[in-house]
Design an enzyme around this catalytic site. Sequence first.
Site, mmCIF file in Angstrom:
data_model
loop_
_atom_site.group_PDB
_atom_site.id
_atom_site.type_symbol
_atom_site.label_atom_id
_atom_site.label_comp_id
_atom_site.label_asym_id
_atom_site.label_seq_id
_atom_site.Cartn_x
_atom_site.Cartn_y
_atom_site.Cartn_z
ATOM 1 N N GLU A 21 -8.454 2.689 28.490
ATOM 2 C CA GLU A 21 -8.743 2.928 27.078
ATOM 3 C C GLU A 21 -7.736 3.910 26.481
ATOM 4 O O GLU A 21 -7.189 3.687 25.399
ATOM 5 C CB GLU A 21 -10.159 3.481 26.921
ATOM 6 C CG GLU A 21 -10.504 3.863 25.488
ATOM 7 C CD GLU A 21 -11.918 4.385 25.330
ATOM 8 O OE1 GLU A 21 -12.245 4.878 24.234
ATOM 9 O OE2 GLU A 21 -12.705 4.295 26.295
ATOM 10 N N ARG A 44 17.511 5.887 -0.692
ATOM 11 C CA ARG A 44 17.028 6.805 -1.716
ATOM 12 C C ARG A 44 18.074 7.867 -2.015
ATOM 13 O O ARG A 44 18.629 8.499 -1.105
ATOM 14 C CB ARG A 44 15.735 7.470 -1.232
ATOM 15 C CG ARG A 44 15.169 8.516 -2.165
ATOM 16 C CD ARG A 44 14.616 7.909 -3.436
ATOM 17 N NE ARG A 44 13.885 8.913 -4.210
ATOM 18 C CZ ARG A 44 13.462 8.717 -5.440
ATOM 19 N NH1 ARG A 44 13.683 7.566 -6.046
ATOM 20 N NH2 ARG A 44 12.796 9.671 -6.062
ATOM 21 N N THR A 71 -10.791 13.525 22.428
ATOM 22 C CA THR A 71 -9.926 14.319 21.556
ATOM 23 C C THR A 71 -8.749 14.929 22.327
ATOM 24 O O THR A 71 -8.763 15.006 23.561
ATOM 25 C CB THR A 71 -10.720 15.465 20.906
ATOM 26 O OG1 THR A 71 -11.171 16.351 21.954
ATOM 27 C CG2 THR A 71 -11.924 14.940 20.126
#
Length: 380
Positions: free
Chosen positions: A243, A269, A366
Amino acid sequence: MKRQIFAPEHEAFRATVRSFLAREVLPYYEQWEKDGVVSRDAWRAAGKQGLLGFAVPEEYGGGGTPDFRYSAVLAEEFTRAGAPGLALGLHNDIIGPYLTSLATDEQKRRWLPGFCDGSLITAIAMTEPGAGSDLQGIRTHAEDHGGHWVLNGSKTFISNGILADLVIVVAKTTPEGGAHGLSLLVVERGMDGFERGRNLDKIGQKAQDTAELFFRDVRVPKENLLGDLDGAFVHLMTNLAQERLSIAVSAIAAAEHLLEITTEYVKEREAFGRPLATKQHIRFEIAEMATECAVTRTFLDRCIADHDNGELDAVHASMAKWWATELQKRVADRCLQLHGGYGYMSEFPVARAFTDGRIQTIYGGTTEIMKEIIGRSLLG
């Protein structure tokens, strides 16, 4: 640096995934974002295309290969397309291993064909309002009533919670719960007492339905116990490495893609009559991000190779998850800054990537939990 982990068949699969995205996902994604949920037709299309159940045996309609590189390709391409809402990685990489490794033959016959053809969408329900990464705090409980369990409790932040036809629920099956008292019970759509709450309003990944789930005296047949009674803690720990690797794979892909589009942007840009790319500060920013991505990519590819060889341990998976997701967060923030005001506009990919990716350092454990796992391995 040229990547070394993929063979020609993986690159052919990459072309298939890109074609699928162009045909079945991207034309509809804006509407899914507005709806807060993807179409079930997309899941069926994914099944028909062979994007579901890579590791499921062929006899149940799967791909019959445990080669994680196919999952890596899928995660990379969906991430680059900016389409995390169709949560195939959750289905394949996180929930799939529970079904293939723990299900009985009868359960496999009952669930895996639908898992592979997209008619049976899955979710796993661990998190509760008062319990996140700490499984010791789980309060959802199931009582043994002879021929069935009676399940009571609630879960929150459950990905695929609205669409799911099959939910693997982590519940206490002893009064104490904890490491030796949790079990996995499979709750199916339509069971009395199983209710879905709100489709939660998130700051990103809005096409990914995320729900509250409620269980009120749900009668779960004994045949729906997945794995060993009171064995959920071990089962969960066994599957967490994949996971976390899956999350890390999408994280580095996101960082690389943001770097690509930002590099092109600063070339085009202009500020004060010259392209942004001529400014030393801009070049340094790009150089720093490119180096961090290259180093992280090398480590992640090694983790993928180790995982395919059965050698990836929990500590290195935690390192991968922590580092790659924190890198994704930093790169997203810096790339948005380099886009200036345009980076804050929702129609620019960098803006969506900024909000979609913020969850990466939170779910799957976390960053703080990852550091704790690594620290304990080093210091005891």
